[in-house]
Design a protein around this motif. Structure first.
Motif, mmCIF file in Angstrom:
data_model
loop_
_atom_site.group_PDB
_atom_site.id
_atom_site.type_symbol
_atom_site.label_atom_id
_atom_site.label_comp_id
_atom_site.label_asym_id
_atom_site.label_seq_id
_atom_site.Cartn_x
_atom_site.Cartn_y
_atom_site.Cartn_z
ATOM 1 N N TYR A 294 -7.377 11.413 10.757
ATOM 2 C CA TYR A 294 -8.353 11.335 9.667
ATOM 3 C C TYR A 294 -8.090 10.142 8.748
ATOM 4 N N VAL A 295 -6.833 9.787 8.554
ATOM 5 C CA VAL A 295 -6.532 8.582 7.765
ATOM 6 C C VAL A 295 -7.071 7.351 8.488
ATOM 7 N N ARG A 296 -6.822 7.286 9.789
ATOM 8 C CA ARG A 296 -7.269 6.133 10.576
ATOM 9 C C ARG A 296 -8.800 6.087 10.679
ATOM 10 N N LYS A 297 -9.415 7.220 10.941
ATOM 11 C CA LYS A 297 -10.857 7.282 11.209
ATOM 12 C C LYS A 297 -11.706 7.210 9.930
ATOM 13 N N LEU A 298 -11.289 7.956 8.895
ATOM 14 C CA LEU A 298 -12.091 8.056 7.672
ATOM 15 C C LEU A 298 -11.534 7.239 6.512
ATOM 16 N N ARG A 299 -10.304 6.764 6.695
ATOM 17 C CA ARG A 299 -9.584 6.026 5.643
ATOM 18 C C ARG A 299 -9.445 6.869 4.376
ATOM 19 N N ILE A 300 -9.231 8.202 4.586
ATOM 20 C CA ILE A 300 -8.916 9.058 3.446
ATOM 21 C C ILE A 300 -7.482 8.765 3.018
ATOM 22 N N SER A 301 -7.172 9.080 1.788
ATOM 23 C CA SER A 301 -5.835 8.791 1.275
ATOM 24 C C SER A 301 -5.001 10.059 1.175
ATOM 25 N N PRO A 302 -3.758 9.986 1.626
ATOM 26 C CA PRO A 302 -2.834 11.078 1.305
ATOM 27 C C PRO A 302 -2.624 11.113 -0.219
ATOM 28 N N PRO A 303 -1.913 12.106 -0.741
ATOM 29 C CA PRO A 303 -1.646 12.135 -2.183
ATOM 30 C C PRO A 303 -0.983 10.830 -2.651
ATOM 31 N N ILE B 209 3.169 20.453 12.697
ATOM 32 C CA ILE B 209 3.487 19.921 11.377
ATOM 33 C C ILE B 209 4.540 18.837 11.548
ATOM 34 N N LYS B 210 4.284 17.674 10.971
ATOM 35 C CA LYS B 210 5.233 16.559 11.015
ATOM 36 C C LYS B 210 5.867 16.388 9.646
ATOM 37 N N THR B 211 7.006 15.717 9.603
ATOM 38 C CA THR B 211 7.705 15.533 8.338
ATOM 39 C C THR B 211 8.525 14.256 8.340
ATOM 40 N N ASP B 212 8.775 13.770 7.133
ATOM 41 C CA ASP B 212 9.726 12.673 6.977
ATOM 42 C C ASP B 212 10.959 13.162 6.215
ATOM 43 N N GLY B 213 11.044 14.480 6.048
ATOM 44 C CA GLY B 213 12.154 15.097 5.343
ATOM 45 C C GLY B 213 11.831 15.423 3.893
ATOM 46 N N LYS B 214 10.886 14.735 3.316
ATOM 47 C CA LYS B 214 10.455 14.991 1.937
ATOM 48 C C LYS B 214 9.031 15.536 1.897
ATOM 49 N N TRP B 215 8.173 15.012 2.727
ATOM 50 C CA TRP B 215 6.768 15.394 2.800
ATOM 51 C C TRP B 215 6.480 15.982 4.173
ATOM 52 N N ALA B 216 5.430 16.803 4.252
ATOM 53 C CA ALA B 216 5.012 17.377 5.536
ATOM 54 C C ALA B 216 3.485 17.394 5.589
ATOM 55 N N TRP B 217 2.957 17.274 6.813
ATOM 56 C CA TRP B 217 1.509 17.208 7.008
ATOM 57 C C TRP B 217 1.179 17.677 8.411
ATOM 58 N N ASN C 243 8.869 22.125 -1.113
ATOM 59 C CA ASN C 243 7.854 22.546 -2.066
ATOM 60 C C ASN C 243 6.473 22.391 -1.432
ATOM 61 N N LYS C 244 5.615 23.400 -1.589
ATOM 62 C CA LYS C 244 4.296 23.303 -0.955
ATOM 63 C C LYS C 244 3.447 22.183 -1.534
ATOM 64 N N SER C 245 3.826 21.658 -2.707
ATOM 65 C CA SER C 245 3.085 20.512 -3.243
ATOM 66 C C SER C 245 3.365 19.247 -2.436
ATOM 67 N N HIS C 246 4.366 19.279 -1.573
ATOM 68 C CA HIS C 246 4.670 18.140 -0.712
ATOM 69 C C HIS C 246 4.065 18.292 0.678
ATOM 70 N N PHE C 247 3.137 19.221 0.829
ATOM 71 C CA PHE C 247 2.360 19.388 2.053
ATOM 72 C C PHE C 247 0.971 18.804 1.822
ATOM 73 N N PHE C 248 0.432 18.173 2.830
ATOM 74 C CA PHE C 248 -0.954 17.713 2.745
ATOM 75 C C PHE C 248 -1.525 17.659 4.153
ATOM 76 N N GLY C 249 -2.830 17.490 4.242
ATOM 77 C CA GLY C 249 -3.468 17.398 5.552
ATOM 78 C C GLY C 249 -3.629 18.723 6.253
ATOM 79 N N LEU C 250 -3.552 19.805 5.507
ATOM 80 C CA LEU C 250 -3.862 21.123 6.064
ATOM 81 C C LEU C 250 -5.318 21.392 5.681
ATOM 82 N N TRP C 251 -6.188 21.435 6.675
ATOM 83 C CA TRP C 251 -7.625 21.499 6.427
ATOM 84 C C TRP C 251 -8.194 22.866 6.765
ATOM 85 N N ARG C 252 -9.137 23.296 5.970
ATOM 86 C CA ARG C 252 -9.816 24.573 6.192
ATOM 87 C C ARG C 252 -10.387 24.648 7.612
ATOM 88 N N GLU C 253 -10.932 23.546 8.089
ATOM 89 C CA GLU C 253 -11.563 23.548 9.416
ATOM 90 C C GLU C 253 -10.556 23.788 10.543
#
Length: 124
Positions: free
Chosen positions: A84-93, A69-77, A2-12
Motif C-alpha cells: 500500500y505504501v508503494r501503490k498508494l504512497r500512503i504514509s506510515p505514522p 507481521i513484520k518488525t524492525d524491533g521497535k515498530w511492527a506492521w 506498545n500497540k501504538s508502535h503497530f501500523f498497517g493493520l487494516w479493517r479490510e
C-alpha cells in the motif's frame, strides 16, 4: 511492544476496530520516499508468520501480501503495508518515518532483531 508502535493493520484484512485502507490519504509520500520506505517494510524480519496471500483491496487482481507481521524491533506492521505504501504512497505514522530516517533506511537482519523478546499487544 506498545500497540501504538503497530501500523498497517487494516479493517479490510483484519476486521474489527482497525482503520480502513480505503480512507487513508493517498499520494502523501513522494514516489522516491514510497519506494525507499516500502523496501524497508518488505525486507524487515517476519515476527508472526501467517500463511496464505491477501488480495489488494484497491486492485483485487493484485496480491497485497500476507497477514504476517513484520518488525524492525521497535515498530511492527502487517506485511501488506509495503504494497500500500508503494501503490498508494500512503504514509506510515510520522514517528515511524522519523525512525526510518534515523536508520538511513537500513533494515535490520533477522539476527539483529530478537523476536522472542517482543510482546504482542492486546488490541481488545
Amino acid at each position: 511492544m506498545n500497540k501504538s508502535h503497530f501500523f498497517g493493520l487494516w479493517r479490510e484484512h483484519c476486521h474489527g476496530k482497525f482503520p480502513s485502507i480505503l480512507n487513508e490519504p493517498r499520494n502523501i509520500l513522494s514516489p522516491v520516499e514510497a519506494q525507499k520506505i516500502s523496501a524497508y517494510l518488505e525486507n524487515c524480519p517476519i515476527w508472526v508468520a501467517s500463511p496464505g496471500l491477501e488480495k489488494s483491496k484497491i486492485c483485487p487482481s493484485e496480491i497485497a501480501g500476507t497477514l504476517s507481521i513484520k518488525t524492525d524491533g521497535k515498530w511492527a506492521w502487517q506485511d501488506t503495508m509495503a504494497y500500500y505504501v508503494r501503490k498508494l504512497r500512503i504514509s506510515p505514522p510520522l514517528e515511524f518515518v522519523s525512525h526510518f530516517n534515523e536508520k538511513n533506511g537500513h533494515w535490520p537482519s533477522e539476527s539483529e532483531v530478537d523476536v522472542l523478546l517482543l510482546e504482542f499487544p492486546d488490541f481488545e
